[in-house]
Design a protein around this motif. Sequence first.
Motif, PDB file in Angstrom:
ATOM      1  N   THR A   1     -59.740 -65.256 -28.290  1.00 24.57           N
ATOM      2  CA  THR A   1     -60.485 -64.207 -27.605  1.00 24.57           C
ATOM      3  C   THR A   1     -60.172 -62.859 -28.244  1.00 24.57           C
ATOM      4  O   THR A   1     -59.084 -62.648 -28.770  1.00 24.57           O
ATOM      5  CB  THR A   1     -60.130 -64.174 -26.110  1.00 24.57           C
ATOM      6  OG1 THR A   1     -60.923 -63.198 -25.459  1.00 24.57           O
ATOM      7  CG2 THR A   1     -58.664 -63.872 -25.878  1.00 24.57           C
TER       8      THR A   1
ATOM      9  N   ARG B   1     -61.626 -59.784 -26.631  1.00 29.36           N
ATOM     10  CA  ARG B   1     -61.771 -58.723 -25.635  1.00 29.36           C
ATOM     11  C   ARG B   1     -60.421 -58.437 -24.996  1.00 29.36           C
ATOM     12  O   ARG B   1     -59.758 -59.351 -24.495  1.00 29.36           O
ATOM     13  CB  ARG B   1     -62.766 -59.137 -24.562  1.00 29.36           C
ATOM     14  CG  ARG B   1     -64.186 -59.333 -25.062  1.00 29.36           C
ATOM     15  CD  ARG B   1     -65.155 -59.475 -23.893  1.00 29.36           C
ATOM     16  NE  ARG B   1     -64.714 -60.495 -22.957  1.00 29.36           N
ATOM     17  CZ  ARG B   1     -65.223 -60.646 -21.736  1.00 29.36           C
ATOM     18  NH1 ARG B   1     -66.172 -59.820 -21.301  1.00 29.36           N
ATOM     19  NH2 ARG B   1     -64.786 -61.614 -20.942  1.00 29.36           N
TER      20      ARG B   1
ATOM     21  N   ASP C   1     -59.467 -60.023 -21.737  1.00 27.63           N
ATOM     22  CA  ASP C   1     -59.266 -61.467 -21.672  1.00 27.63           C
ATOM     23  C   ASP C   1     -57.885 -61.900 -22.149  1.00 27.63           C
ATOM     24  O   ASP C   1     -57.544 -63.075 -22.081  1.00 27.63           O
ATOM     25  CB  ASP C   1     -60.331 -62.188 -22.514  1.00 27.63           C
ATOM     26  CG  ASP C   1     -61.718 -62.063 -21.899  1.00 27.63           C
ATOM     27  OD1 ASP C   1     -61.800 -61.806 -20.693  1.00 27.63           O
ATOM     28  OD2 ASP C   1     -62.707 -62.211 -22.639  1.00 27.63           O
TER      29      ASP C   1
ATOM     30  N   VAL D   1     -60.552 -50.008 -28.857  1.00 27.28           N
ATOM     31  CA  VAL D   1     -60.429 -50.550 -27.498  1.00 27.28           C
ATOM     32  C   VAL D   1     -59.000 -50.432 -26.962  1.00 27.28           C
ATOM     33  O   VAL D   1     -58.731 -50.827 -25.834  1.00 27.28           O
ATOM     34  CB  VAL D   1     -60.903 -52.021 -27.435  1.00 27.28           C
ATOM     35  CG1 VAL D   1     -62.336 -52.146 -27.912  1.00 27.28           C
ATOM     36  CG2 VAL D   1     -59.988 -52.943 -28.241  1.00 27.28           C
TER      37      VAL D   1
END
Length: 392
Positions: free
Chosen positions: A177, A179, A182, A211
Amino acid sequence: MPYAFSLDDVAFLRSAEGEEALATCAALPLTDASRIADVAAARRAVGERYAAVLETVVLRRKAAAKVEQADRWLFTGDALQQASAAPVAAHRARRLAGRDVHDVTCSIGADLVELARTARRCVGSDVDAVRLAMARHNCATADVAPLLVRADALRPVTRDCVAVADPARRDATGRRTWRPADFVPALDDLAKAYPGRDLVVKCAPGIDPAVVPWAREVELVSLDGQVREACLWSAGLAEVTRRATVLRSDGTQWTVTDAEPDEVAVGEPGEWIVDPDGAVVRAGLVRHYAARHGLWQLDERIAYLTGDEPPPGVRAFRVLEFGNYSEKSLRATLRRHEVGRVEILVRGLDVDPNALRRRLKPKGAREASVVLTRMGRTPVAFLCEAERIPAG
């Protein structure tokens, strides 16, 4: 499905009886062809704990390239897959030498062991009781003794020390993953749990720095040519904004950062083509690396570099000839040079190296490398000899 170890399994594996069982089963071949016979032999020799013993033997074999003394460690399958390789963990620990450090997701202890060797004081914690029990065994095996506590990484149990985390990077389906929400624990939640604290987080190398705005330095780390991780360093620990660290199993290493000059030209090919280490490319430091070594770019948007003298310790490509690329012209070039074995490297062109190699059908006794790229809008093919340049 990987075997689910219990605390009773860990206690057995750490006992004298368990060590004897592991030694007995370590001699089994444990291949796909021998699976049925191996299980039968393990059942006869070990009894009801045979599955835990066999899984441990298999995991120890897989861990040999990652962990020192792997034949004495305890692992779960998922924990081994996520564990840092020893040289990578040792590099991170050296940056924290002399500090008080808390590994808040210590798992089976791959990072914790290295942190405990360099930290002034060291704590390891994990929410998983089985992994924590394995960490206790592994730390004892490595002759280090951090304080071990069962705790949730998002509920701090220490103060005034560096928090180190390695969140899980797989979703419920087992896929990797990307993100931040997550990750387990989520990256934003980790930052919120340790406000004002120095924080270090190991992440997948594909993480987008945008991010994780709390991270003031993003360090890309490779080992023996393979990019292993991105390490996020909070404000109190950051020294630069971007860093690439290149490690080798022989103990050598080097680093390049965005604090270095990045003024390089774009020009015609020199005597060599250089493909920078993946950590340099992912960190966006190709121009900085080129400036350090007197190289220049073939195209400002492509990572291949060129020059008349390659950097020490790299695999570089001596240019024999080059020209505009077409499949027909490349086939003729290989035939003229009697190349039968060809390595094909590609950047900036939509070419599948394996499919192209099959279509070229090279024949001959010579081995060569082909570098395919663009210079401006022009596709170019370089016929090269690959050489390992000695370390300086």
